[in-house]
Write a protein that holds these residues in place. Structure first.
Motif, mmCIF file in Angstrom:
data_model
loop_
_atom_site.group_PDB
_atom_site.id
_atom_site.type_symbol
_atom_site.label_atom_id
_atom_site.label_comp_id
_atom_site.label_asym_id
_atom_site.label_seq_id
_atom_site.Cartn_x
_atom_site.Cartn_y
_atom_site.Cartn_z
ATOM 1 N N GLY A 253 47.685 45.926 42.469
ATOM 2 C CA GLY A 253 46.336 46.436 42.297
ATOM 3 C C GLY A 253 45.332 45.345 42.621
ATOM 4 N N VAL A 254 44.184 45.748 43.107
ATOM 5 C CA VAL A 254 43.111 44.792 43.400
ATOM 6 C C VAL A 254 41.790 45.423 42.972
ATOM 7 C CG1 VAL A 254 42.768 45.549 45.797
ATOM 8 C CG2 VAL A 254 42.158 43.217 45.136
ATOM 9 N N VAL A 255 40.911 44.614 42.395
ATOM 10 C CA VAL A 255 39.631 45.136 41.923
ATOM 11 C C VAL A 255 38.836 45.702 43.098
ATOM 12 C CG1 VAL A 255 39.512 43.674 39.871
ATOM 13 C CG2 VAL A 255 38.531 42.855 42.005
ATOM 14 N N ALA A 256 38.064 46.738 42.809
ATOM 15 C CA ALA A 256 37.339 47.464 43.851
ATOM 16 C C ALA A 256 36.403 46.567 44.658
ATOM 17 C CB ALA A 256 36.569 48.623 43.239
ATOM 18 N N ARG A 257 35.790 45.581 44.039
ATOM 19 C CA ARG A 257 34.835 44.731 44.767
ATOM 20 C C ARG A 257 35.514 43.860 45.816
ATOM 21 N NH1 ARG A 257 34.865 39.509 42.916
ATOM 22 N NH2 ARG A 257 35.745 39.188 40.838
ATOM 23 N N LEU A 258 36.822 43.592 45.666
ATOM 24 C CA LEU A 258 37.541 42.765 46.637
ATOM 25 C C LEU A 258 38.268 43.587 47.702
ATOM 26 C CD1 LEU A 258 39.048 40.035 44.291
ATOM 27 C CD2 LEU A 258 36.996 39.894 45.717
ATOM 28 N N ILE B 105 39.822 42.801 51.866
ATOM 29 C CA ILE B 105 41.200 42.936 52.346
ATOM 30 C C ILE B 105 41.216 43.834 53.570
ATOM 31 C CG2 ILE B 105 43.494 43.863 51.811
ATOM 32 C CD1 ILE B 105 42.896 42.985 48.864
ATOM 33 N N GLU B 106 40.559 44.984 53.476
ATOM 34 C CA GLU B 106 40.518 45.924 54.599
ATOM 35 C C GLU B 106 39.953 45.276 55.863
ATOM 36 O OE1 GLU B 106 39.892 50.387 53.076
ATOM 37 O OE2 GLU B 106 38.236 49.048 52.552
ATOM 38 N N ALA B 107 38.913 44.465 55.694
ATOM 39 C CA ALA B 107 38.252 43.835 56.842
ATOM 40 C C ALA B 107 39.016 42.617 57.367
ATOM 41 C CB ALA B 107 36.840 43.413 56.446
ATOM 42 N N GLY B 108 40.051 42.204 56.662
ATOM 43 C CA GLY B 108 40.821 41.045 57.094
ATOM 44 C C GLY B 108 40.201 39.719 56.695
ATOM 45 N N GLU B 109 39.205 39.748 55.824
ATOM 46 C CA GLU B 109 38.541 38.526 55.373
ATOM 47 C C GLU B 109 39.278 37.877 54.206
ATOM 48 O OE1 GLU B 109 34.323 39.167 54.708
ATOM 49 O OE2 GLU B 109 34.342 40.707 56.276
ATOM 50 N N LYS B 110 40.053 38.652 53.478
ATOM 51 C CA LYS B 110 40.830 38.143 52.342
ATOM 52 C C LYS B 110 42.308 38.238 52.714
ATOM 53 C CE LYS B 110 41.585 38.973 47.382
ATOM 54 N NZ LYS B 110 41.732 37.564 47.050
ATOM 55 N N THR B 111 42.936 37.067 52.873
ATOM 56 C CA THR B 111 44.334 37.046 53.291
ATOM 57 C C THR B 111 45.225 36.309 52.293
ATOM 58 O OG1 THR B 111 43.914 35.100 54.643
ATOM 59 C CG2 THR B 111 43.804 37.274 55.747
ATOM 60 N N SER B 112 44.731 36.187 51.068
ATOM 61 C CA SER B 112 45.559 35.628 50.004
ATOM 62 C C SER B 112 45.049 36.156 48.670
ATOM 63 C CB SER B 112 45.528 34.097 50.016
ATOM 64 O OG SER B 112 44.245 33.616 49.714
ATOM 65 N N THR B 113 45.919 36.065 47.686
ATOM 66 C CA THR B 113 45.543 36.437 46.330
ATOM 67 C C THR B 113 46.278 35.514 45.379
ATOM 68 O OG1 THR B 113 45.293 38.284 44.768
ATOM 69 C CG2 THR B 113 47.323 38.234 46.066
ATOM 70 N N ILE B 114 45.669 35.268 44.239
ATOM 71 C CA ILE B 114 46.256 34.394 43.230
ATOM 72 C C ILE B 114 46.574 35.248 42.013
ATOM 73 C CG2 ILE B 114 45.894 32.367 41.773
ATOM 74 C CD1 ILE B 114 43.801 31.433 43.870
ATOM 75 N N ARG B 115 47.821 35.199 41.569
ATOM 76 C CA ARG B 115 48.269 36.016 40.438
ATOM 77 C C ARG B 115 48.911 35.149 39.370
ATOM 78 N NH1 ARG B 115 46.996 41.566 41.342
ATOM 79 N NH2 ARG B 115 45.824 41.405 43.272
ATOM 80 N N ILE C 25 46.551 48.426 46.223
ATOM 81 C CA ILE C 25 45.964 49.662 45.725
ATOM 82 C C ILE C 25 44.644 49.307 45.055
ATOM 83 C CG2 ILE C 25 46.259 51.638 44.179
ATOM 84 C CD1 ILE C 25 49.325 51.141 44.466
ATOM 85 N N CYS C 26 43.591 49.978 45.451
ATOM 86 C CA CYS C 26 42.264 49.717 44.907
ATOM 87 C C CYS C 26 42.175 50.231 43.475
ATOM 88 C CB CYS C 26 41.210 50.377 45.787
ATOM 89 S SG CYS C 26 39.517 50.049 45.274
ATOM 90 N N ASP C 27 41.897 49.329 42.541
ATOM 91 C CA ASP C 27 41.750 49.734 41.141
ATOM 92 C C ASP C 27 40.611 50.742 41.012
ATOM 93 O OD1 ASP C 27 43.760 47.941 40.507
ATOM 94 O OD2 ASP C 27 42.412 46.439 39.634
ATOM 95 N N GLY C 28 40.873 51.836 40.332
ATOM 96 C CA GLY C 28 39.872 52.877 40.138
ATOM 97 C C GLY C 28 39.838 53.914 41.245
ATOM 98 N N GLU C 29 40.418 53.609 42.393
ATOM 99 C CA GLU C 29 40.475 54.538 43.526
ATOM 100 C C GLU C 29 41.865 54.442 44.152
ATOM 101 O OE1 GLU C 29 37.116 54.966 46.268
ATOM 102 O OE2 GLU C 29 36.161 53.360 45.114
ATOM 103 N N PRO C 30 42.890 54.946 43.473
ATOM 104 C CA PRO C 30 44.263 54.748 43.935
ATOM 105 C C PRO C 30 44.597 55.373 45.287
ATOM 106 C CG PRO C 30 44.195 56.254 42.066
ATOM 107 C CD PRO C 30 42.809 55.693 42.235
ATOM 108 N N THR C 31 43.729 56.208 45.830
ATOM 109 C CA THR C 31 43.982 56.754 47.167
ATOM 110 C C THR C 31 43.614 55.746 48.246
ATOM 111 O OG1 THR C 31 41.813 57.810 47.229
ATOM 112 C CG2 THR C 31 43.664 59.149 46.424
ATOM 113 N N LYS C 32 42.856 54.702 47.888
ATOM 114 C CA LYS C 32 42.500 53.648 48.836
ATOM 115 C C LYS C 32 43.595 52.589 48.781
ATOM 116 C CE LYS C 32 38.073 52.569 49.500
ATOM 117 N NZ LYS C 32 36.730 52.019 49.187
#
Length: 113
Positions: free
Chosen positions: A5-10, A14-24, A38-45
Motif C-alpha cells: 500500500g502507498v499513501v494517496a499523496r505519493l 509512482i505512476e509518473a515514474g518520479e518515485k522509484t524507491s520506498t522505505i519500509r 495499491i493506492c491507500d483509500g482507492e484500491p482500484t488504483k
C-alpha cells in the motif's frame, strides 16, 4: 504478486515514474520481482513495478543511500517516517525497495498480462 500500500499523496509520483524507491519498516518483506502498489483509500488504483534491489540499512543512512540527504536531514526524515511508523527510531533498520518505473516495467518481456 507482491503488494504494498502507498499513501494517496505519493501514488501519482509512482505512476509518473518520479518515485522509484520506498522505505519500509517492520512490514512484509519485499524481494526482487514484480510488485503491485495499491493506492491507500482507492484500491482500484494500482501500479505494477519491477523491484530491482532490496537493501536493509539503518534509517540514519537511508537518505544518503537514495541520494536525498540534502532534502531529508535527520529531523525531516524522522518526522516523515513517524507519520507512518510512530515508534521508529533513528538507529532502526529499514528496508529500502528500489524499482523500475511503471513504464519501464511494462516493457519487460515477461510483464504479466
Amino acid at each position: 504478486m507482491q503488494t504494498l500500500g502507498v499513501v494517496a499523496r505519493l501514488f501519482p509520483l509512482i505512476e509518473a515514474g518520479e518515485k522509484t524507491s520506498t522505505i519500509r519498516w517492520r512490514e512484509t518483506r519485499i524481494v526482487p520481482g514484480y510488485l503491485r502498489y495499491i493506492c491507500d483509500g482507492e484500491p482500484t488504483k494500482t501500479a505494477i513495478v519491477w523491484v530491482t534491489h532490496c537493501t536493509d540499512i539503518p534509517l540514519s543512512e537511508a537518505a544518503a543511500f537514495v541520494g536525498r540527504q540534502a532534502e531529508w536531514p535527520k529531523e525531516v526524515m524522522l518526522a516523515g517516517m513517524r507519520e507512518h511508523y510512530p515508534e521508529i527510531r533513528w538507529e532502526d533498520v529499514v528496508q529500502i525497495i528500489e524499482h523500475l518505473t511503471p513504464a519501464e516495467t511494462l516493457k519487460r518481456s515477461d510483464f504479466p498480462a
